[in-house]
Write a protein that holds these residues in place. Structure first.
Motif, mmCIF file in Angstrom:
data_model
loop_
_atom_site.group_PDB
_atom_site.id
_atom_site.type_symbol
_atom_site.label_atom_id
_atom_site.label_comp_id
_atom_site.label_asym_id
_atom_site.label_seq_id
_atom_site.Cartn_x
_atom_site.Cartn_y
_atom_site.Cartn_z
ATOM 1 N N SER C 46 0.889 -1.361 0.090
ATOM 2 C CA SER C 46 0.196 -0.221 0.158
ATOM 3 C C SER C 46 0.879 1.380 0.028
ATOM 4 O O SER C 46 0.487 2.100 -0.662
ATOM 5 N N ALA C 47 2.229 1.127 0.837
ATOM 6 C CA ALA C 47 2.951 2.580 0.642
ATOM 7 C C ALA C 47 3.571 2.606 -0.654
ATOM 8 O O ALA C 47 3.454 3.842 -1.404
ATOM 9 N N ALA C 48 3.744 1.671 -1.648
ATOM 10 C CA ALA C 48 4.139 1.775 -2.827
ATOM 11 C C ALA C 48 2.996 2.255 -3.545
ATOM 12 O O ALA C 48 3.243 3.194 -4.715
ATOM 13 N N ALA C 49 1.677 1.839 -3.628
ATOM 14 C CA ALA C 49 0.678 2.206 -4.215
ATOM 15 C C ALA C 49 0.324 3.772 -3.836
ATOM 16 O O ALA C 49 0.242 4.623 -4.913
ATOM 17 N N GLY C 223 -9.841 10.135 -10.560
ATOM 18 C CA GLY C 223 -9.518 8.446 -10.313
ATOM 19 C C GLY C 223 -8.563 8.307 -9.227
ATOM 20 O O GLY C 223 -8.675 7.594 -8.429
ATOM 21 N N ALA C 224 -7.289 9.056 -9.656
ATOM 22 C CA ALA C 224 -6.282 8.746 -8.714
ATOM 23 C C ALA C 224 -6.547 9.276 -7.357
ATOM 24 O O ALA C 224 -6.163 8.907 -6.322
ATOM 25 N N GLY C 225 -7.183 10.407 -7.293
ATOM 26 C CA GLY C 225 -7.854 10.843 -5.970
ATOM 27 C C GLY C 225 -8.524 9.757 -5.197
ATOM 28 O O GLY C 225 -8.309 9.677 -3.956
ATOM 29 N N ALA C 226 -9.441 9.383 -6.078
ATOM 30 C CA ALA C 226 -10.332 8.360 -5.175
ATOM 31 C C ALA C 226 -9.514 7.158 -4.590
ATOM 32 O O ALA C 226 -9.912 6.652 -3.641
ATOM 33 N N ALA C 227 -8.694 6.734 -5.647
ATOM 34 C CA ALA C 227 -8.048 5.550 -5.513
ATOM 35 C C ALA C 227 -7.007 5.814 -4.146
ATOM 36 O O ALA C 227 -6.871 5.007 -3.154
ATOM 37 N N ALA C 228 -6.522 7.018 -4.203
ATOM 38 C CA ALA C 228 -5.754 7.590 -3.228
ATOM 39 C C ALA C 228 -6.381 7.421 -1.752
ATOM 40 O O ALA C 228 -5.788 6.946 -0.719
ATOM 41 N N ALA C 229 -7.459 7.661 -1.628
ATOM 42 C CA ALA C 229 -8.317 7.662 -0.410
ATOM 43 C C ALA C 229 -8.521 6.159 0.079
ATOM 44 O O ALA C 229 -8.349 5.893 1.320
ATOM 45 N N PHE C 230 -8.813 5.247 -0.999
ATOM 46 C CA PHE C 230 -9.035 3.893 -0.587
ATOM 47 C C PHE C 230 -7.663 3.321 -0.019
ATOM 48 O O PHE C 230 -7.431 2.479 0.882
ATOM 49 N N VAL C 231 -6.537 3.396 -0.732
ATOM 50 C CA VAL C 231 -5.305 2.985 -0.657
ATOM 51 C C VAL C 231 -4.814 3.394 0.841
ATOM 52 O O VAL C 231 -4.119 2.877 1.696
ATOM 53 N N SER C 232 -5.123 4.799 1.072
ATOM 54 C CA SER C 232 -4.780 5.558 2.258
ATOM 55 C C SER C 232 -5.408 4.749 3.481
ATOM 56 O O SER C 232 -4.754 4.538 4.384
ATOM 57 N N ASP C 233 -6.544 4.279 3.249
ATOM 58 C CA ASP C 233 -7.303 3.451 4.305
ATOM 59 C C ASP C 233 -6.614 2.455 4.531
ATOM 60 O O ASP C 233 -6.225 1.790 5.466
ATOM 61 N N TRP C 234 -6.226 1.425 3.567
ATOM 62 C CA TRP C 234 -5.539 0.192 3.686
ATOM 63 C C TRP C 234 -4.163 0.340 4.376
ATOM 64 O O TRP C 234 -3.734 -0.400 5.026
ATOM 65 N N PHE C 235 -3.356 1.361 3.763
ATOM 66 C CA PHE C 235 -2.038 1.984 4.429
ATOM 67 C C PHE C 235 -2.265 1.876 5.813
ATOM 68 O O PHE C 235 -1.617 1.431 6.673
ATOM 69 N N VAL C 236 -3.230 2.730 6.366
ATOM 70 C CA VAL C 236 -3.346 2.844 7.670
ATOM 71 C C VAL C 236 -3.886 1.643 8.432
ATOM 72 O O VAL C 236 -3.347 1.338 9.680
ATOM 73 N N HIS C 237 -4.759 0.746 7.883
ATOM 74 C CA HIS C 237 -4.932 -0.367 8.515
ATOM 75 C C HIS C 237 -3.557 -1.264 8.711
ATOM 76 O O HIS C 237 -3.654 -1.880 9.715
ATOM 77 N N ALA C 238 -2.817 -1.335 7.902
ATOM 78 C CA ALA C 238 -1.806 -2.157 7.735
ATOM 79 C C ALA C 238 -0.558 -1.640 8.708
ATOM 80 O O ALA C 238 0.237 -2.098 9.218
ATOM 81 N N LEU C 239 -0.649 -0.406 8.929
ATOM 82 C CA LEU C 239 0.268 0.421 9.743
ATOM 83 C C LEU C 239 0.502 -0.019 11.165
ATOM 84 O O LEU C 239 1.854 -0.553 11.034
ATOM 85 N N GLN C 240 -0.420 -0.280 11.895
ATOM 86 C CA GLN C 240 -0.180 -0.533 13.294
ATOM 87 C C GLN C 240 0.311 -2.027 13.529
ATOM 88 O O GLN C 240 1.499 -2.147 13.917
#
Lengths: 363, 363, 363
Positions: C46-49, C223-240
């Motif tokens: 997700s960081a790479a995305a 498109g990229a903005g919307a995708a960034a929103a989703f990916v950011s969510d997953w990124f934060v999920h995986a973060l902790q």
């Protein structure tokens, strides 16, 4: 030079207006004090009287100085220019308002370096675009400002960070005050020489023939000085009840209200110079004020408070005041080294001042 | 260049005077130590011996360096110039005087940036008026000084402001020391190149033929180094009783006494250069010293103290030392960027140093 | 200009590679999140995305901006350039990771001013020797950076040093945020004008004809903005869980990991410009980022956190973060005023960043 041949009246119109206004407001301030007017009204009247008396002192010094050369004017201005603020601080110390005085000293520097500089940049920038700050001279002044303000800040740093020195707060502050005043004395020949070379170098300040007779200049100086002493007393009388009525705390009163009222005239001059696109001169006037506070006003008040048994004032300022002071000085130094100003820089400075003032609103 | 053709004696008069003085004072210092003279006398004699031995080391390095080109001289000087101070610090650590060493490290930087710079400006300014500091080169040096001193200050900031890092004080200091020494190693090719370009660019430092034979230079270096080790030991022996007799605390002893004695010769050189109106060179010599302390002396002492089981030295300095250190570095940077110096700036620096020293008088 | 006559394809190869990569990684990041892959793998994907989506947003903004003139590009970039970081911070606040967000805001500034600047200097210096930083423009930007970052730092100073203000942390932060955003709004006409004068002044950024049709630019941005929103969510999920697995604390995760990942593309651009010896442009890109964080990202997040009832974010950063922030800003300012960079300065900056990051390793 041709202007000197035309018969110039001793007092021109703007002089008369200010003298008249100062006299009326001084009387009003006295009436307000003895007549027990509402504290907020009394406070506003005496504050206005202080501003106008400061202006009369300033003009008298200028006229006196013209007789002894430009160097002497600078020295006289350093010595007497802060007279009204000095009186206000002395009466505040007499009334035990030590926190007000501490905040007023730092606040005068902050008001100059953030608010007045900011407004000058905004006004100058909107009227004239990017302005030049005469960087060579600005740099010399700013280095002296950095050194003198840093020296003034050491007792606070020692108090908060080095416990053993904290126990000798008063002794240390007295030693530092003597050293700062010594440095000021050493700087006098430097100022004398610098001012005279300025005079020959730049034609922008033509040597006007003094307009006032000597007796008038001395008389007005003495009169305005004495009146300033009385009015300052009434101002301080009205201060505490007025601040209570407006629910303003001591630190905010000193940092913002006194700092702005006590320097009102100089501040207006700085902004006017910038508006006239005389930005280099405006900048050097604005930067000189912190040097005078650090080298003369603050140490003189410390020694006076000890010698005359007033509430003991030391050079130990609260941590937030010291940090904000050092931060502002460093920012002003970078602006001086940049050598240019824009209205956006000015707006940023004003916003920074507003944020700092807000922080002290909760006292 | 023509001077090289005249037969130059291996040792000129001033060399002989210093060598003789160093030998006599070294012997005297030894006698004072073993003969249990009064601690203050023993301290003064050994301090004087350290100063002269530092000078002999300096001259030997210079003569050696001349054989290997100007770059090598710079590197040798970086490595060996602080030899006497290194010995004093090691023996102080052996004697458990950790606070003395910490204060001496910061004090050496303060003494350079405030006292020596101030005296150089006063002397230079009184003799030659406003002096130019060769701002382009001064700026490059000052940026490196800011970065290296800031890096050295991070462990202290972390210790006092970020509790979790405070618990790993030793580990963190060792990591930072290794990084600082790495940075020093990286800077060697840079110094080598910079020095040689200086040589070709400027004619003010003509390449003299080495006056001493190689065996003499190496012999004197070895001899003076060994003598410095012994004298440093005696100096530290005398330090504590002498400071007790004069009721001087550990921090003040390190910050002022050792910092000035340990750098006496370099300091004199800096002031002499300013007096000769060689202000740009004087300035770069004075600014280089803090870089060497931050990149070599301090980290080397941390590693030595850990490796040889001396009293554990870390890079955690007291809050007041760190703040004064960072303040001085920033002030010196502004002075370098100003590019000019006056005697009033010098006087302000000296006053600032006096105020800082006074703060630490109460220890 | 002649390039405009040749038929330019809507998407050139490098565009296609990035779009394709972004699409693939976005899908992979979604799969990783729903498929409960190992947290470290999910985090890296997700960081790479996020990095690639940031690049797509950047390119779309550039193409859009070309239609509305260079000033508009600058404004659009200010507003949207930090979009991915904004999303990450919002989702982090939703997850209650306030310390992560605080550290990420300061860390983005530190990463720019120490790490990216350092790497750019090393790369540029090794390839091209001493580089010029275009000091006049750099100084203007750096003064605005100093002022905006100082303003952002006042609430922290007030909180730690002035107890009464500490009690009104949230109110004060909201006031400061509104003032900072106002300052940003005021700066918009300034940026618009500055950018257009740059355009006419310098030929190094020729006005290319927009390569993408308008619908494509807007579509990709959305498109990229919307995708960034989703990916950011997953990124934060995986973060902790990922940080737990790697035993990295919250502050370090924000300060180093998110700060570098969230700005990866801009960072690469800065270094590439320095490598191409376009050092003045590289420097102004790198210095602009802290201004945007102080004037837009940080205050916007404060207001969003209050308005949408997320975990309450204030502008009160930990003491160590504030001090390191102010120190870095001052160092960057001196480097800008120096006007030159060498690889040794770059190496010192990288070492300084490494030391600061190490200090926060213990959290």
């Amino acid at each position: 030079m041709t202007a000197a041949t035309t018969a110039s009246p001793a007092l021109i119109t703007s002089d008369r207006a200010i003298l008249g206004g100062a006299a009326v407001l001084t009387v009003l301030a006295g009436v307000a004090d003895y007549g027990h007017w509402g504290s907020v009204v009394a406070f506003i009247v005496s504050a206005a009287a202080v501003c106008l008396l400061a202006s009369v002192v300033g003009r008298s010094v200028e006229q006196l100085g013209d007789r002894f050369g430009p160097g002497a004017t600078g020295v006289l201005q350093s010595a007497l220019g802060n007279l009204p603020e000095l009186f206000i601080c002395i009466f505040s110390l007499k009334a035990g308002l030590v926190d007000v005085v501490r905040a007023a000293l730092v606040g005068s520097i902050l008001a100059n370096l953030l608010l007045v500089l900011g407004v000058a940049f905004v006004v100058g920038g909107l009227k004239h675009g990017t302005q030049q700050l005469g960087s060579e001279r600005a740099r010399t002044i700013v280095v002296l400002m950095l050194l003198s303000v840093s020296a003034m800040a050491i007792p606070s740093l020692a108090h908060w960070l080095h416990t053993p020195a904290g126990a000798h707060e008063t002794t240390f502050s007295v030693i530092v005050s003597v050293l700062l005043l010594t440095l000021f004395a050493l700087s006098l020949p430097f100022s004398l020489r610098r001012s005279s070379s300025d005079e020959t170098g730049g034609d922008d300040a033509p040597a006007e023939a003094p307009r006032w007779p000597l007796w008038l200049a001395i008389g007005l100086l003495a009169g305005a000085g004495a009146a300033a002493a009385f009015v300052s007393d009434w101002f301080v009388h009205a201060l505490q009840p007025a601040m209570d009525a407006l629910s303003v705390n001591q630190t905010f009163a000193g940092l913002v209200v006194i700092a702005i009222a006590g320097n009102a005239i100089e501040n207006v001059v700085g902004v006017q110079l910038a508006a006239r696109n005389d930005s280099a001169y405006a900048f050097s006037v604005i930067l000189n004020s912190p040097i005078q506070i650090a080298l003369v006003l603050a140490p003189a008040l410390v020694l006076i408070s000890q010698l005359f048994g007033l509430a003991s004032l030391t050079l130990v300022f609260s941590p937030m005041l010291v940090v904000v002071l050092l931060l502002s000085v460093v920012l002003a130094a970078f602006i001086a080294f940049d050598g240019e100003s824009t209205w956006l820089e000015g707006a940023s400075l004003v916003v920074l001042y507003a944020i700092v003032a807000t922080a002290f609103w909760w006292g």
